[in-house]
Structures are given as C-alpha cells and as structure tokens.
Enzyme design. Structure first.
Site: not given
Lengths: 264, 65
Positions: A100, A161, A188-189, A210
């Site tokens: 990644k 995040g 992400a997000g 995550n």
C-alpha cells in the site's frame, strides 16, 4: 444471493472489507475486530526497532495467528526515496510483493503527494511490486497510476481519520465510470457503516478503514456493522439501484383508484 | 567508527551488520535493514561491511492502517 468475489492482482477474496491494525485498545481486541469484520486482508506498517526491542516480534506473531493476507504500507513516508526503500524493507520483512503505497504531501491533511506517488509506483512496479496506491480522487492521477501498471487504485473518501464519509461523490463516480477494469478501493475518511455502504453502492470494489473500527467503544461490534454494510452495499450495487429523479412517482398503481376521473 | 542507527549517531566497534546487531543486542527474525537507503537481504548481513558515516535503519513490523 452471495455477492461476487473481488480480485486484487490475480488473488480473489470474498471479503470486500480491508482493515488496519492500529489504534485498538489491546491486541486481543484487534484480533476480535479483524475476525468480526471477516477481513481477509489487513494492513500493517514498519517502524524502527529500538535496540534489544521485541515489540515487532510480538505484533508479528499476533498477525500470523489470524491467517490473513498482509498488506504492508509506507505510511508516514514523505519522499519517493523513503517510500521506495520502505516498500523494499516491507518485501524483505513480510515476504510479499504487495504494497500500500503512501507518499504524504501535506502534514495537515495527510493529503497524498500525487506526483511523488506516480513516480514511486512506477519504480516499484518495475522492481516487481504489486502497488496499491493511496491517492486523491483526481481522475488524471488515477489514469497515470493505471498507465504505470496499477490494477488496484485506492482514492480517499476524506482525509485519514476524519470520519467524514465520501466528500467528493461526483469525482468518485467518475473514477468508477472511467476505470471499469481497475479494482477500486475507497481508502480513508470513512466514519460510519453507512459511508462504507455508500462506497459499495457506487460500484467501488472494496473499502479500507481503520480508525472507525479501532476507536469505537466496541471495536468488534463496529467491525461486524461494517461487514454487514459492505455486504449490503455490494449486493445493492449488483442488484441494480434505481436512479434518483426530481419528481414524485406513485408506487401504488394509479389505474382503478376509487373515484378515479370522478366528476365532482 | 561513527555511524547513524535509526536516526541517532553511534560510536560502534562492529565491522559489519551482523556485528552491529550483536553489539546493540538486537535479536530475532523480525528485522529488516536498510543501509544508506538500500535494503540488505538477511543473507548478506554478515558480509556487508560498515563505513564511517553510514546510515542504518533497523526496521520491524508494527500496527498500521
């Protein structure tokens, strides 16, 4: 109905939910969350080991117990040289050619340095890697990544995040339309299961997240919620969503309505 | 000689990477090493000589998103 499988560089998986391994309250809770998510691919990172340290080994043993495919990242790299060397260290350590690829261009937003990303991807692909680039929703960057040899591309929904969900919906729809052969992952997000369902409904092949799971009050519970949302979104996409329209259309048949065309 | 290990200056006696790991009490198979931004495969740690000013990164798996 069972949803179709998803393919990453020739390997097929039933799970379309990729999750990270950071920020969990404990290693045991991380393992529970990964299992509850049904995740078959997890992201890991690399960091410096202190002299005499055993931290890395303890974490590595935990991941091996889970029997999942590992996707190492180059998180925190701010230059092409750092990202390329980190990817090569990851290959050595995890014995995988998957990476990644992150090249961060701005500390405030953690926005990818897309010029550096394309350059690093080309170097790594030439070196035998299968690159999963973390990018913005910019179409031309995605096209350049594809042309460099990326068959997986991972645009953000919103900054890492931030939990905002898909910010630039039209751009993500355009990427899907223009890159039908590429495995597209929203990375992400995403903050809520509905955000993940949204991405899958747009035709994205998978999502990677995550923090939304790891920082939940009950990470395993949230992992299950995301799993269900991802499955739901994919099945909806495969089943054919109706298009939005500006005006009402009655769902109950009009013909035979009592007093229909009655003269008042 | 003076080298940089994980971003810190260190005076070391070791002549190669295996010696450096021993001197700094690293052990285990969970490590990878880059010397001046080039990855050195584990099999070549013993034969890889160190020079003054070398930058060495000793890396291990860690949680990530």
């Amino acid at each position: 109905m069972a949803a179709e499988m998803v393919t990453f560089y020739g390997k097929t998986f039933s799970s379309r939910l990729l999750i990270g391994t950071a920020h969990y309250p404990s290693p045991a809770i991380m393992q529970q969350a990964i299992r509850a998510a049904g995740a078959q691919i997890v992201t890991v990172s690399l960091r410096r080991e202190a002299a005499g340290g055993r931290v890395g080994k303890a974490f590595w043993d935990l991941i091996r117990e889970l029997d999942v495919t590992v996707l190492p990242n180059t998180a925190g790299c701010r230059s092409v040289r750092e990202a390329v060397t980190t990817a090569q260290l990851a290959r050595e350590l995890f014995e995988t050619t998957w990476i990644k690829l992150e090249v961060i261009g701005d500390d405030e937003t953690l926005q990818p340095d897309v010029a550096g990303l394309v350059e690093a991807a080309a170097i790594l692909i030439k070196d035998g890697f299968q690159v999963f680039p973390y990018c913005t929703e910019d179409l031309t960057i995605a096209l350049r990544l594809r042309d460099a040899g990326c068959s997986v591309i991972m645009p953000w929904a919103a900054p890492i995040g931030s939990a905002r969900g898909i910010v630039n919906r039209e751009a993500l729809k355009l990427l899907r339309a223009r890159l039908p052969e590429v495995t597209l992952v929203v990375d992400a997000g995403l903050g809520a299961p509905s955000h993940a369902a949204d991405a899958l409904e747009l035709g994205y092949d998978a999502v990677l997240l995550n923090t939304a799971i790891a920082k939940a009050a009950d990470p395993a519970g949230m992992a299950k919620a995301f799993r269900l949302a991802v499955e739901s979104g994919r099945i909806a996409y495969e089943s054919g969503l109706m298009g939005a329209r500006d005006f009402a259309s009655p769902s109950t048949p009009v013909v035979g309505t009592p007093f229909w065309h009655a003269v008042s | 000689m003076l080298v940089i290990v994980n971003g810190e200056h260190r005076e070391i006696a070791a002549a190669n990477l295996i010696g450096l790991l021993g001197e700094m009490e690293y052990e285990g198979k969970h490590l990878a090493i880059a010397l001046n931004y080039r990855v050195v495969p584990r099999a070549r740690w013993g034969e890889t000589a160190l020079n003054s000013g070398d930058q060495i990164e000793i890396i291990t798996p860690r949680q990530g998103g």
